[in-house]
Scaffold this active site. Sequence first.
Site, PDB file in Angstrom:
ATOM      1  N   HIS A 165      63.833  54.393  95.897  1.00  0.00           N
ATOM      2  CA  HIS A 165      62.654  54.443  95.021  1.00  0.00           C
ATOM      3  C   HIS A 165      62.750  55.768  94.257  1.00  0.00           C
ATOM      4  O   HIS A 165      61.882  56.629  94.353  1.00  0.00           O
ATOM      5  CB  HIS A 165      61.370  54.327  95.843  1.00  0.00           C
ATOM      6  CG  HIS A 165      60.148  53.956  95.046  1.00  0.00           C
ATOM      7  ND1 HIS A 165      59.308  52.917  95.403  1.00  0.00           N
ATOM      8  CD2 HIS A 165      59.609  54.484  93.927  1.00  0.00           C
ATOM      9  CE1 HIS A 165      58.301  52.845  94.542  1.00  0.00           C
ATOM     10  NE2 HIS A 165      58.466  53.784  93.633  1.00  0.00           N
ATOM     11  N   TYR A 215      51.592  44.802  87.137  1.00  0.00           N
ATOM     12  CA  TYR A 215      50.405  45.592  86.796  1.00  0.00           C
ATOM     13  C   TYR A 215      49.634  45.039  85.609  1.00  0.00           C
ATOM     14  O   TYR A 215      48.419  45.076  85.590  1.00  0.00           O
ATOM     15  CB  TYR A 215      50.808  47.052  86.530  1.00  0.00           C
ATOM     16  CG  TYR A 215      51.201  47.772  87.811  1.00  0.00           C
ATOM     17  CD1 TYR A 215      50.244  48.434  88.565  1.00  0.00           C
ATOM     18  CD2 TYR A 215      52.504  47.746  88.284  1.00  0.00           C
ATOM     19  CE1 TYR A 215      50.571  49.069  89.763  1.00  0.00           C
ATOM     20  CE2 TYR A 215      52.844  48.367  89.477  1.00  0.00           C
ATOM     21  CZ  TYR A 215      51.874  49.029  90.216  1.00  0.00           C
ATOM     22  OH  TYR A 215      52.198  49.633  91.399  1.00  0.00           O
ATOM     23  N   GLU A 240      62.325  48.565  91.242  1.00  0.00           N
ATOM     24  CA  GLU A 240      62.158  48.570  89.792  1.00  0.00           C
ATOM     25  C   GLU A 240      63.382  49.079  89.028  1.00  0.00           C
ATOM     26  O   GLU A 240      63.354  50.159  88.416  1.00  0.00           O
ATOM     27  CB  GLU A 240      60.910  49.383  89.401  1.00  0.00           C
ATOM     28  CG  GLU A 240      59.631  48.861  90.036  1.00  0.00           C
ATOM     29  CD  GLU A 240      58.376  49.621  89.602  1.00  0.00           C
ATOM     30  OE1 GLU A 240      58.499  50.686  88.987  1.00  0.00           O
ATOM     31  OE2 GLU A 240      57.278  49.135  89.891  1.00  0.00           O
ATOM     32  N   ASN A 244      56.660  43.526  91.419  1.00  0.00           N
ATOM     33  CA  ASN A 244      55.606  44.490  91.103  1.00  0.00           C
ATOM     34  C   ASN A 244      54.997  44.072  89.780  1.00  0.00           C
ATOM     35  O   ASN A 244      55.713  43.901  88.784  1.00  0.00           O
ATOM     36  CB  ASN A 244      56.178  45.905  90.956  1.00  0.00           C
ATOM     37  CG  ASN A 244      56.706  46.460  92.276  1.00  0.00           C
ATOM     38  OD1 ASN A 244      56.566  45.825  93.325  1.00  0.00           O
ATOM     39  ND2 ASN A 244      57.303  47.631  92.216  1.00  0.00           N
ATOM     40  N   GLU A 280      54.011  45.376  94.844  1.00  0.00           N
ATOM     41  CA  GLU A 280      53.085  46.358  94.277  1.00  0.00           C
ATOM     42  C   GLU A 280      52.146  45.646  93.322  1.00  0.00           C
ATOM     43  O   GLU A 280      52.569  44.797  92.531  1.00  0.00           O
ATOM     44  CB  GLU A 280      53.798  47.449  93.456  1.00  0.00           C
ATOM     45  CG  GLU A 280      54.523  48.484  94.251  1.00  0.00           C
ATOM     46  CD  GLU A 280      55.165  49.550  93.374  1.00  0.00           C
ATOM     47  OE1 GLU A 280      54.653  49.812  92.267  1.00  0.00           O
ATOM     48  OE2 GLU A 280      56.189  50.107  93.795  1.00  0.00           O
ATOM     49  N   ARG A 339      54.817  49.168 103.212  1.00  0.00           N
ATOM     50  CA  ARG A 339      56.067  49.322 102.468  1.00  0.00           C
ATOM     51  C   ARG A 339      56.217  50.796 102.103  1.00  0.00           C
ATOM     52  O   ARG A 339      55.364  51.356 101.420  1.00  0.00           O
ATOM     53  CB  ARG A 339      56.028  48.459 101.199  1.00  0.00           C
ATOM     54  CG  ARG A 339      57.216  48.682 100.295  1.00  0.00           C
ATOM     55  CD  ARG A 339      57.188  47.789  99.059  1.00  0.00           C
ATOM     56  NE  ARG A 339      58.322  48.145  98.244  1.00  0.00           N
ATOM     57  CZ  ARG A 339      58.265  48.571  96.983  1.00  0.00           C
ATOM     58  NH1 ARG A 339      57.108  48.635  96.350  1.00  0.00           N
ATOM     59  NH2 ARG A 339      59.350  48.910  96.335  1.00  0.00           N
TER      60      ARG A 339
HETATM   61  O1  IFM Z   1      53.588  54.785  91.131  1.00  0.00           O
HETATM   62  C1  IFM Z   1      54.378  53.764  90.609  1.00  0.00           C
HETATM   63  C2  IFM Z   1      55.431  53.327  91.607  1.00  0.00           C
HETATM   64  O2  IFM Z   1      56.223  54.390  92.035  1.00  0.00           O
HETATM   65  C3  IFM Z   1      56.334  52.293  90.989  1.00  0.00           C
HETATM   66  N1  IFM Z   1      55.576  51.213  90.420  1.00  0.00           N
HETATM   67  C4  IFM Z   1      54.461  51.545  89.568  1.00  0.00           C
HETATM   68  C5  IFM Z   1      53.557  52.562  90.239  1.00  0.00           C
HETATM   69  C6  IFM Z   1      52.367  52.905  89.329  1.00  0.00           C
HETATM   70  O3  IFM Z   1      52.805  53.408  88.111  1.00  0.00           O
END
Ligand code: IFM
Length: 450
Positions: free
Chosen positions: A120, A293, A165, A291, A357, A76
């Site tokens: 992005h 985290y 995002e 995405n 992500e 990606r």
């Molecule tokens: O690096 C970023 C990415 O560009 C967008 N999502 C989160 C990642 C980590 O912070």
Amino acid sequence: MTTQFPSDFLWGTATASYQIEGAVTEDGRKPSIWDTFSHTPGKTHNGDTGDVADDHYHRWHDDIALMHSLGLQAYRFSIAWPRILPDGTGAINARGLDFYDRLVDGLLAAGIRPFATLYHWDLPQTLQDAGGWANRATMDAFVHYADIVARRLGDRVHDWITHNEPWCISFLSHMLGHHAPGATDAALAFQVAHHVLTSHGLAVPVIRAAAPGAQVGITLNLFASRPESDSEADAAAARRHDGYLNRWFLDPVFGRGYPNDILDLIGPLAPTMEPGDLQAAGVPTDFLGINYYNPTYVRASDSAQGLFKTSELTPQDYQARGFQLTEMGWPIDPTGLRDVLLRVHLAYGPRAIYITENGIATPDTVVSGRVDDPGRIAYIDGHLRATADAMRLGVPVRGYFLWSLMDNFEWAWGYSKRFGAVYVDYATQQRIAKASAHWYKGVITANSLD
Ligand code: IFM
């Protein structure tokens, strides 16, 4: 216990143009808002910029060979709008399109499936000067840009993501001021979010028309919003937090318009809309990119400054509660990913989901030519098991993209945070596959976790 993935599960890594390409003045590219922002004193760690980054613009061929050697099945990447249309609209820069043409051909020759993200975060500065995403004309410009790129690459790229995002594009960049263009205006942020979401919806049919058979989606960064205590006040705070981080984006993308509780809360800050906008934003898509985290624990807060009257726990709070933290100070908890996947599946029912992500910044160093990153292996392992848990409960996850292929420009954090499976020595541009990259290759080959 062995965790097996379906035979057609897709294994990939992800990157973004400004974070890896460098070559910011080459072949006709003009500045984006990130060039401006990163060159503004005080905006990024150490004054770091994406001027060189991973020099991927020149090293893409070797980078594809590296991906191939790591057994990756999908990649990606994002396309830099200011390479294609340096002023955002107007004359097409053929050399910009040629770059992605070569990249896509190289990926396909290596047996790697390209997933292209159109936006992005590197908005052409010329568009920002005319109001950026707060200006409806930027939506039209985006749709035109999407059409140009899809016409050129659509015979070979079958998987498209409109935006990456939208929460970051809007709130992080226009209300919190952490990202380009660095504004701190809540009403502006809501307006930006509305135009980004509407432009997504307008672009979907255009991409499908230009690239017959294309699978098109959008990528949202979603959080597991959790109350910090059992109190009703904290539960309400978590709902508000979820409302503005998650539902403000999920609801319109799935055709439900904006959530009423947040509209009530923000009153006059609500965006200006035109008839048809919400209908456009809710166009059915082929997949949702997620995405993920970390989870976020929130408590009610009466701070006069907080529009949503919530506050998130600090890294110290998380540590005191026993969470391990990433180098970003984010708490590690794979159950948050399982919860997000289940929630999205049950409440919105996307046709398919890709984890576009997921990853971790760790304190990586080279020792005797090797980079050992056990924290990254543990993080990925845990999040893949959480993904498998969700899939066993029926969530249609079709693939996983590790963020990131290689260390890169982590926005306001500059080069101080390393998210890559591949280590980059920025002085020499040498790449070293970390232990996690070798481990990930093993997972891909086995299509399972032991
Ligand atoms: O690096 C970023 C990415 O560009 C967008 N999502 C989160 C990642 C980590 O912070």
